[in-house]
Design a protein around this motif. Structure first.
Motif, PDB file in Angstrom:
ATOM      1  N   GLU A  31     117.575   9.808  74.300  1.00  0.00           N
ATOM      2  CA  GLU A  31     116.508  10.545  75.131  1.00  0.00           C
ATOM      3  C   GLU A  31     118.000  10.562  77.058  1.00  0.00           C
ATOM      4  O   GLU A  31     117.980  11.985  76.985  1.00  0.00           O
ATOM      5  N   ASN A  32     117.769   9.408  77.338  1.00  0.00           N
ATOM      6  CA  ASN A  32     118.187   9.144  78.359  1.00  0.00           C
ATOM      7  C   ASN A  32     119.933   8.014  78.221  1.00  0.00           C
ATOM      8  O   ASN A  32     119.127   7.418  77.574  1.00  0.00           O
ATOM      9  N   PRO A  33     120.579   7.745  78.854  1.00  0.00           N
ATOM     10  CA  PRO A  33     121.815   7.143  78.894  1.00  0.00           C
ATOM     11  C   PRO A  33     121.078   5.784  79.259  1.00  0.00           C
ATOM     12  O   PRO A  33     121.602   4.769  78.563  1.00  0.00           O
ATOM     13  N   LYS A  34     120.877   5.320  80.148  1.00  0.00           N
ATOM     14  CA  LYS A  34     120.206   4.311  80.780  1.00  0.00           C
ATOM     15  C   LYS A  34     118.792   3.365  79.136  1.00  0.00           C
ATOM     16  O   LYS A  34     119.097   2.127  79.487  1.00  0.00           O
ATOM     17  N   GLU A  35     118.192   5.017  78.657  1.00  0.00           N
ATOM     18  CA  GLU A  35     117.186   3.901  77.595  1.00  0.00           C
ATOM     19  C   GLU A  35     118.680   3.328  76.427  1.00  0.00           C
ATOM     20  O   GLU A  35     118.510   2.320  76.026  1.00  0.00           O
ATOM     21  N   GLY A  79     122.340  -6.928  67.328  1.00  0.00           N
ATOM     22  CA  GLY A  79     123.313  -6.900  66.433  1.00  0.00           C
ATOM     23  C   GLY A  79     123.544  -4.864  65.884  1.00  0.00           C
ATOM     24  O   GLY A  79     124.075  -4.797  65.170  1.00  0.00           O
ATOM     25  N   ARG A  80     122.855  -4.696  66.491  1.00  0.00           N
ATOM     26  CA  ARG A  80     123.022  -2.834  66.077  1.00  0.00           C
ATOM     27  C   ARG A  80     123.992  -2.173  66.735  1.00  0.00           C
ATOM     28  O   ARG A  80     124.275  -1.726  67.781  1.00  0.00           O
ATOM     29  N   LYS A  81     124.671  -0.643  65.733  1.00  0.00           N
ATOM     30  CA  LYS A  81     125.735  -0.379  66.210  1.00  0.00           C
ATOM     31  C   LYS A  81     125.550   0.715  67.290  1.00  0.00           C
ATOM     32  O   LYS A  81     125.926   1.540  67.812  1.00  0.00           O
ATOM     33  N   SER A  82     124.130   1.199  67.431  1.00  0.00           N
ATOM     34  CA  SER A  82     123.301   2.611  67.616  1.00  0.00           C
ATOM     35  C   SER A  82     122.209   2.783  68.303  1.00  0.00           C
ATOM     36  O   SER A  82     121.099   1.712  66.868  1.00  0.00           O
ATOM     37  N   TYR A  83     121.294   3.442  68.835  1.00  0.00           N
ATOM     38  CA  TYR A  83     120.102   3.771  68.964  1.00  0.00           C
ATOM     39  C   TYR A  83     119.456   3.782  67.237  1.00  0.00           C
ATOM     40  O   TYR A  83     118.498   2.884  67.315  1.00  0.00           O
ATOM     41  N   LEU A  84     119.962   4.769  66.969  1.00  0.00           N
ATOM     42  CA  LEU A  84     119.654   5.243  65.903  1.00  0.00           C
ATOM     43  C   LEU A  84     119.669   4.203  64.618  1.00  0.00           C
ATOM     44  O   LEU A  84     118.450   4.436  63.742  1.00  0.00           O
ATOM     45  N   ASP A  85     120.776   2.949  64.621  1.00  0.00           N
ATOM     46  CA  ASP A  85     120.244   2.068  63.572  1.00  0.00           C
ATOM     47  C   ASP A  85     119.227   1.156  63.927  1.00  0.00           C
ATOM     48  O   ASP A  85     119.396   0.919  62.880  1.00  0.00           O
ATOM     49  N   VAL A  86     119.555   0.789  65.011  1.00  0.00           N
ATOM     50  CA  VAL A  86     117.835   0.240  65.702  1.00  0.00           C
ATOM     51  C   VAL A  86     116.622   0.714  64.519  1.00  0.00           C
ATOM     52  O   VAL A  86     116.125  -0.108  63.606  1.00  0.00           O
ATOM     53  N   LEU A 115     119.921  -0.615  73.464  1.00  0.00           N
ATOM     54  CA  LEU A 115     121.568  -2.108  72.385  1.00  0.00           C
ATOM     55  C   LEU A 115     120.462  -3.069  73.127  1.00  0.00           C
ATOM     56  O   LEU A 115     121.418  -4.424  72.720  1.00  0.00           O
ATOM     57  N   GLU A 116     121.283  -3.486  74.461  1.00  0.00           N
ATOM     58  CA  GLU A 116     120.432  -5.006  75.081  1.00  0.00           C
ATOM     59  C   GLU A 116     119.922  -5.197  74.543  1.00  0.00           C
ATOM     60  O   GLU A 116     120.121  -6.694  73.813  1.00  0.00           O
ATOM     61  N   LEU A 117     118.774  -5.751  73.934  1.00  0.00           N
ATOM     62  CA  LEU A 117     117.298  -5.598  72.971  1.00  0.00           C
ATOM     63  C   LEU A 117     117.791  -5.905  71.600  1.00  0.00           C
ATOM     64  O   LEU A 117     117.650  -6.666  71.120  1.00  0.00           O
ATOM     65  N   PHE A 118     118.720  -4.673  70.965  1.00  0.00           N
ATOM     66  CA  PHE A 118     118.744  -5.410  69.761  1.00  0.00           C
ATOM     67  C   PHE A 118     120.182  -5.730  69.859  1.00  0.00           C
ATOM     68  O   PHE A 118     121.183  -4.524  69.338  1.00  0.00           O
TER      69      PHE A 118
END
Length: 449
Positions: free
Chosen positions: A249-253, A263-270, A258-261
């Motif tokens: 939804e938002n660039p900072k989000e 190992g994941r390549k994108s937000y969707l990948d989480v 991605l800082e919290l996850f």
């Protein structure tokens, strides 16, 4: 799902549940996706929609249908109106009634200000009172099917489902899962309680009347890996339920996610990593997806739900309608009421048009109404039951007043084609245009009474 008509609906109806009623008006509905075919809609100037026991038994030209009606069929005239299928809002927040129009910040700061207000929904009496207000307003806006977020408290979802059952509404809803990164003033859940409380709600409500459950992680930032595993397990254990959450939804989000996850390549990948990307997944916003994301969404059949009023209000960005078209994405549309400053899907369509125009894409009224009706039904895989006026479908529909304001009335005198008439309502209309809302053939909102 069984479609049980709640006896309490009788008090809302001007006709008996076992009667046949013919509604006379202009009629508009989609029969296919206008992004794919020109022959996607039906518009009948002098039309008739016939409903028996909540089911559509005829829809077409009045002069062809009227001679075939039984002698005791009730005929209801709706002059200067257009009947459309009821609207679908695939992303809306029940516990944000008191925080809509909260001034001043973009997404993450805004959430810190409004989320604590959701705590009160653990009180069953307050939740029940506000569920009545919430659903009254959605019906006033012509919305007959929605995907709603509850609060973290299961009492909020119980209250919403209970009122929706009384009204015989189609509702998909779930309690929010959020076991970290919540502001002061709101309870933080935990994976054990999220699993147990969600399971209880699924057992109690999913498949009952016209209701369905959605596993509802608030967003990845608010969920530990353990909580997202719980969400995935709930999906595996309960085939047929949905999953709803926020995405890109938002660039900072996105950066924080991605800082919290790492190992994941994108937000969707989480979400994909935890088994939450499939044809029963409904992702709200999806503004900043890249081509790899769009490709993955297309492969899995997941649903994207832009919410233009909210995206404008929070300055989150512009959903890529044209890119979604290129990838053949299953889509609905929502208001995101809470951040969205309206219950009206007409106003969501208006904002969608402006969003697309800012990117050089002209969103036709046929495409906009598709996302808000048949497209929404297809996104939820219930287009065999609702979404247009095919014979045998459930009679959820809206009577739109083409003369709802003096100026709209005057403007309609100069609108000659279906495209022009629908575009006027989409760009100038709001809840004032919704003269009547019918659910399963029964009137549940009448503007002038």
């Amino acid at each position: 799902m069984k479609n049980k008509l709640n006896p309490q609906m009788n008090s809302l109806s001007t006709n008996s549940v076992n009667s046949t009623v013919a509604h006379c008006s202009s009629i508009f509905h989609l029969i296919d996706d206008p992004r794919l075919t020109k022959d996607s809609y039906v518009f009948i100037d002098n039309g008739m929609l016939v409903v028996e026991n909540g089911i559509i038994i005829a829809a077409g030209e009045r002069n062809e249908i009227e001679p075939t009606l039984a002698v005791d069929c009730k005929i209801v005239e709706h002059p200067n109106t257009i009947i459309t299928p009821g609207f679908f809002d695939l992303h809306i927040h029940f516990p944000q009634l008191t925080t809509v129009a909260f001034y001043g910040e973009q997404l993450l700061g805004w959430l810190n200000g409004i989320i604590p207000e959701e705590e009160i929904y653990k009180n069953p009496e307050i939740a029940a009172e506000r569920a009545k207000i919430f659903l009254k307003e959605t019906l006033r806006a012509g919305t007959t099917t929605m995907c709603a977020y509850g609060s973290w408290a299961k009492e909020s979802v119980d209250a919403l489902f209970s009122e929706a059952e009384r009204l015989n509404l189609r509702l998909i809803a779930g309690k929010v899962m959020a076991d970290r990164n919540m502001p002061n003033g709101i309870s933080i859940t935990n994976p054990k309680d999220d699993y147990e409380h969600s399971s209880e709600l699924i057992e109690k409500w999913h498949g009952r009347a016209r209701l369905a459950y959605a596993v509802t992680p608030r967003f990845a930032i608010s969920c530990t890996p353990e909580d997202l595993k719980v969400a995935g397990n709930l999906m595996k254990e309960n085939p047929g339920i949905y999953m709803q959450t926020h995405l890109s939804e938002n660039p900072k989000e996105i950066s924080f996610t991605l800082e919290l996850f790492p190992g994941r390549k994108s937000y969707l990948d989480v979400y994909d990593h935890y088994g939450l990307v499939n044809e029963r997944s409904i992702f709200g916003h999806c503004i900043h997806l890249d081509d790899d994301d769009f490709k993955r969404v297309s492969e899995t059949g997941a649903v994207l739900c832009p919410n233009p009023p909210s995206n404008m209000f929070l300055g989150s960005g512009l959903f890529k309608f044209e890119k979604a078209k290129e990838y053949g994405i299953r889509m609905g549309m929502g208001t995101d009421f809470g951040a969205g400053n309206t219950f009206s899907m007409l106003q969501s369509m208006e904002n969608a048009y402006k969003t697309a125009q800012l990117q050089g894409y002209s969103l036709s009224p046929f495409e906009a109404f598709y996302h808000a009706t048949l497209g929404g039904a297809r996104a939820l895989s219930i287009d065999n039951k609702v979404g247009n006026f095919e014979i045998g479908k459930e009679a959820d529909f809206v009577v739109l007043d083409a003369c709802c304001t003096p100026f709209i009335s005057w403007r309609m005198e100069h609108a000659k084609t279906p495209l022009e008439k629908l575009f006027v309502l989409m760009m100038l209309g709001d809840d004032r245009a919704v003269k009547h809302t019918y659910v399963y053939g029964n009137p549940v909102h009448s503007r002038d009474s």
